[in-house]
Write a protein that holds these residues in place. Structure first.
Motif, PDB file in Angstrom:
ATOM      1  N   VAL A 232      11.949   6.124   8.291  1.00 19.84           N
ATOM      2  CA  VAL A 232      10.575   5.745   7.967  1.00 19.84           C
ATOM      3  C   VAL A 232       9.832   7.018   7.579  1.00 19.84           C
ATOM      4  O   VAL A 232       9.803   7.983   8.349  1.00 19.84           O
ATOM      5  CB  VAL A 232       9.879   5.081   9.174  1.00 19.84           C
ATOM      6  CG1 VAL A 232       8.457   4.680   8.809  1.00 19.84           C
ATOM      7  CG2 VAL A 232      10.664   3.874   9.651  1.00 19.84           C
ATOM      8  N   SER A 233       9.243   7.028   6.392  1.00 19.81           N
ATOM      9  CA  SER A 233       8.569   8.242   5.926  1.00 19.81           C
ATOM     10  C   SER A 233       7.165   7.915   5.447  1.00 19.81           C
ATOM     11  O   SER A 233       6.848   6.767   5.122  1.00 19.81           O
ATOM     12  CB  SER A 233       9.373   8.908   4.803  1.00 19.81           C
ATOM     13  OG  SER A 233       9.488   8.042   3.690  1.00 19.81           O
TER      14      SER A 233
ATOM     15  N   LYS B  99       3.961   6.065  11.316  1.00 22.84           N
ATOM     16  CA  LYS B  99       5.434   6.016  11.274  1.00 22.84           C
ATOM     17  C   LYS B  99       6.016   5.798  12.671  1.00 22.84           C
ATOM     18  O   LYS B  99       6.894   4.954  12.866  1.00 22.84           O
ATOM     19  CB  LYS B  99       5.974   7.325  10.680  1.00 22.84           C
ATOM     20  CG  LYS B  99       5.487   7.625   9.275  1.00 22.84           C
ATOM     21  CD  LYS B  99       6.050   8.931   8.762  1.00 22.84           C
ATOM     22  CE  LYS B  99       5.534  10.142   9.522  1.00 22.84           C
ATOM     23  NZ  LYS B  99       4.079  10.358   9.342  1.00 22.84           N
TER      24      LYS B  99
ATOM     25  N   THR C 253      11.948   9.129  11.831  1.00 24.86           N
ATOM     26  CA  THR C 253      10.640   9.194  11.170  1.00 24.86           C
ATOM     27  C   THR C 253      10.432  10.612  10.657  1.00 24.86           C
ATOM     28  O   THR C 253      10.849  11.579  11.289  1.00 24.86           O
ATOM     29  CB  THR C 253       9.487   8.837  12.124  1.00 24.86           C
ATOM     30  OG1 THR C 253       9.296   9.896  13.085  1.00 24.86           O
ATOM     31  CG2 THR C 253       9.758   7.530  12.861  1.00 24.86           C
TER      32      THR C 253
ATOM     33  N   GLN D 192       9.097   3.523   3.095  1.00 27.71           N
ATOM     34  CA  GLN D 192       7.981   4.440   2.890  1.00 27.71           C
ATOM     35  C   GLN D 192       6.665   3.705   3.168  1.00 27.71           C
ATOM     36  O   GLN D 192       6.442   2.621   2.639  1.00 27.71           O
ATOM     37  CB  GLN D 192       7.991   4.985   1.466  1.00 27.71           C
ATOM     38  CG  GLN D 192       9.262   5.755   1.113  1.00 27.71           C
ATOM     39  CD  GLN D 192       9.188   6.402  -0.252  1.00 27.71           C
ATOM     40  OE1 GLN D 192       8.330   7.257  -0.498  1.00 27.71           O
ATOM     41  NE2 GLN D 192      10.079   6.012  -1.154  1.00 27.71           N
TER      42      GLN D 192
END
Length: 751
Positions: free
Chosen positions: A305-306, A313, A415, A430
């Protein structure tokens, strides 16, 4: 959360098919399936506002009507009328800013009663089993079985069923400790039938059968689970239930006849390091579903997760991790790698490996100082196990490459502010900013929907100033919660002043400025970081919203290729967003931070601003000449020798493309020129820009440009130029009038 008040004469039941009954027991019929979906959604979030978009998604999914908000309003109006009570028509459903909420308490809603009993049990060990029995007795069958909403069952109902399963498992554990295994076998079998892949429930059934002297059946229960896991998921049972199986085979399972005894399966020593769930987690349903589907079903073993700092995040990752815990029974490891933590250096891979191995029971002095050897040990210890690794706050792929388990049964969730694009086989999610409705919903959950409902306009202003950044909303809410006597309008006014907004968005150890400062300081350590931070600082001097590479090159006095390289570096660390090749945007809070940084370039600032304004002048003049040679007179107005040569445009089509791409900036550019008090430059820009906007049919922007020009010309006391400005101002007005008349005529002809 809102303080609840009992609605008194209506009771709601959601722990089974949806039921609404009057105090006397008479059912209230909800004839519309859409009304049942709306009511069920609100009841699953009692005393909390549910946004309009969330209700629409659950009611219609992808098959929305032409006017979903109007249809929703109609259904809610009818529903409120159906549920109204008393002479005054009071309804438990209320409008709340950006959505609706239902008022309820433990006397009127079984879900609240269930959670209250379960919470009381956790705080009273002597009465826990009795309180859990009362809580579990409230369940009447499949949750909301008569409510036809795929989205509702996929998300909210699934989470609610997890709550039920956890309460069940705890009750079974307490019963087994008391030696009551034989008495609960039928209930355990029903629970295993409902959740056939739950290793904990199957393990508890094995212990109960063993207590009842039914060893063969206990072994059969294990074998049935093993075959199902192998055939459907390609996995072997986890370490905990394998240990229970071995105990049953050796006939050394404790008798479990006393409070001090422990249940073998429930207490296998496995790491359980996840931080607590975020109680006010809001939104992100599509992203959570994508992560759960991929990791739970084995489509991928690694997901990342960015997004920029403060985007939520870690909250999303924790939400998903807790929902994965049941299918990964051998434990959950959590590690904050300090990839973007203020005042702390990122963890080195060797130290991260030491911490993970300690969590797996390896003595500190047994961990090799050589990262490769420690990584091999980590992979050996996790081979064949089904574990979850949550690696939070990752700096880059190099930091985590040695931390990944090798077995197919483990799952890794990461993350990072950076997009970890070179992480092999990973699924990437994203995150972008919240919608205004999501931000409003989050603010309501944190502050209380009643307080928002009293000042909806001020609350909407606070949300707007936070720019969809969840961290900013949290900080604003913290300010309001800590000052209950403040009207929301006080904070809205303070946030409205740009020069103090960054100072206002600070509470305790959280601050928006610190979020950007961390990325900025880390950028300085990168190759070319010093040059990139200089460009970022100078961006705070430019008022345009959409940044082209040539624009930034002019601002910073750099070749276009060098500017592009530095802009890409800024995008990598999420201080900028790139929405198409060669164009970039900044969050408005990041822009305020850049403006603060620009103050450190005081000697350079006037020259940078002059360069970029002259860049626009030279390029706009070139575009006008290409589009209409007869408009040469426009290009002759203003400075005769621009200090920047502008962009080269290959022909009329390139001129139109440039004008279209820069259209969002042109009004801001003219206004910024006017603020410099360089009237000659301002009029030159306005004269060329106005033609380009008319050519593109952007009449409203042309009118705004001409208004600035007219104001500047008035300062000159120059009648010829005043007449020119007023004449140009009338052109877009004429176009707007023609368009309006055409629209009115078309509408009339269509009836």
């Amino acid at each position: 959360m809102l303080p609840a008040r009992s609605v008194g004469v209506i009771r709601f039941r959601v722990l089974g098919p949806l039921e609404v009954v009057k105090d006397g027991g008479a059912p209230i019929r909800l004839p519309s399936g859409m009304q049942r979906i709306a009511l069920a959604t609100l009841l699953l979030y009692p005393n909390q506002p549910v946004g309009v978009d969330g209700l629409i998604e659950r009611m219609w999914g992808d098959d929305t009507p032409d006017d979903p908000r109007g249809a929703l309003h109609t259904h809610l109006t009818r529903l409120r009328r159906t549920l109204s009570t008393g002479l005054d028509g009071t309804s438990p459903i209320e409008s709340s800013g950006g959505g609706y909420l239902v008022r309820a308490d433990e006397d009127s809603l079984d879900l609240i009663e269930f959670r209250d009993l379960a919470a009381r049990g956790r705080s009273d060990s002597a009465a826990e089993k009795s309180l859990l029995s009362q809580a579990l007795a409230l369940w009447r069958g499949p949750v909301l079985a008569n409510v036809a909403s795929d989205a509702l069952h996929r998300d909210e109902v699934a989470e609610l069923e997890e709550e039920h399963r956890h309460a069940q498992e705890r009750w079974f554990e307490l019963a087994l400790r008391a030696g009551e295994g034989a008495a609960i076998i039928s209930r355990l079998k029903a629970a295993v039938t409902a959740s056939p892949m739950s290793e904990r429930l199957t393990g508890q059934l094995m212990i109960a059968l063993y207590q009842a002297g039914r060893q063969a059946e206990a072994l059969e229960a294990y074998e049935a689970l093993r075959v199902m896991l192998r055939d459907e998921l390609g996995l072997e049972p986890g370490e905990g239930i394998r240990q229970a199986h071995a105990q049953v085979l050796r006939q050394d399972v404790p008798s479990l006849a006393g409070d001090q005894q422990r249940v073998a399966v429930a207490h296998v020593p496995v790491p359980a390091e996840l931080p607590a769930k975020v109680a006010t987690f809001t939104g992100r349903r599509p992203q959570a579903r994508a992560l759960l589907d991929s990791l739970r079903d084995g489509h991928t073993t690694v997901a990342a997760v960015s997004g920029p700092g403060g985007i939520g995040k870690s909250a999303l990752a924790l939400h998903v991790a807790h929902r994965l815990a049941d299918v990964l029974p051998d434990g959950q490891l959590y590690l904050d790698l300090n990839g973007s933590t203020p005042d702390l250096p990122p963890l080195e891979p060797a130290e991260a490996l030491r911490r993970l191995l300690r969590s797996l029971g390896v003595a500190p002095d047994a961990v090799s100082a050589e990262p490769g050897e420690a990584a091999r040990l980590l992979r050996s210890l996790t081979a064949g196990r089904r574990m979850l690794f949550l690696l939070d706050n990752v700096r880059d792929v190099a930091q985590v490459r040695d931390l990944l388990p090798g077995g197919a049964g483990c799952r890794v969730l990461l993350t990072s502010r950076r997009l970890l694009a070179d992480l092999d086989g990973a699924e990437h999610v994203q995150l972008d900013v919240f919608s205004p409705e999501e931000s409003y919903e989050l603010l309501g959950r944190l502050v209380g929907a009643g307080r928002l409902a009293a000042e909806p306009h001020a609350a909407a202003q606070v949300v707007q100033h936070c720019g969809g950044l969840p961290l900013a909303v949290h900080i604003a809410a913290t300010r309001l919660v800590s000052r209950p006597a403040w009207p929301i309008s006080v904070l809205a006014d303070r946030l409205g002043a740009q020069h103090r907004r960054m100072n206002e968005l600070r509470a305790g150890d959280r601050a928006i400025r610190a979020t950007f400062t961390t990325s900025y300081q880390q950028l300085q350590t990168e190759h070319h970081g010093a040059a990139a931070t200089r460009v970022f600082d100078l961006l705070g001097l430019f008022d345009g919203a959409d940044l082209g590479t040539d624009t930034v090159a002019a601002l910073a006095g750099l070749p276009a290729e060098r500017a592009w390289q530095l802009l890409e570096l800024l995008a990598d660390v999420r201080l900028l967003q790139t929405h198409e090749p060669g164009r970039y945007r900044m969050h408005h809070l990041a822009r305020l931070f850049a403006h603060e940084r620009a103050a450190t370039h005081g000697f350079e600032a006037p020259h940078a601003v002059r360069r970029v304004l002259h860049y626009f002048l030279a390029t706009a003049r070139r575009a006008v000449r290409l589009l209409n040679p007869h408009a040469e007179w426009r290009a002759a107005i203003g400075p005769t020798a621009p200090v920047h040569a502008g962009s080269q445009l290959a022909g009329p089509e390139a001129a139109r493309e440039w004008a279209e791409a820069e259209a969002p900036n042109l009004v801001a550019v003219v206004r910024q020129a006017a603020e410099t008090r360089d009237d000659d430059l301002t009029i030159g820009l306005a004269t060329s820009f106005s033609y380009l906007m008319l050519d593109r049919g952007r009449w409203d922007q042309e009118r705004q440009i001409r208004r600035v020009a007219a104001h500047v010309v008035q300062r000159w006391d120059d009648p010829p130029h005043q007449a020119l400005a007023r004449a140009d101002l009338g052109a877009p007005r004429g176009h707007l009038v023609v368009a309006l008349r055409a629209f009115t005529a078309d509408k009339a002809s269509l009836g």
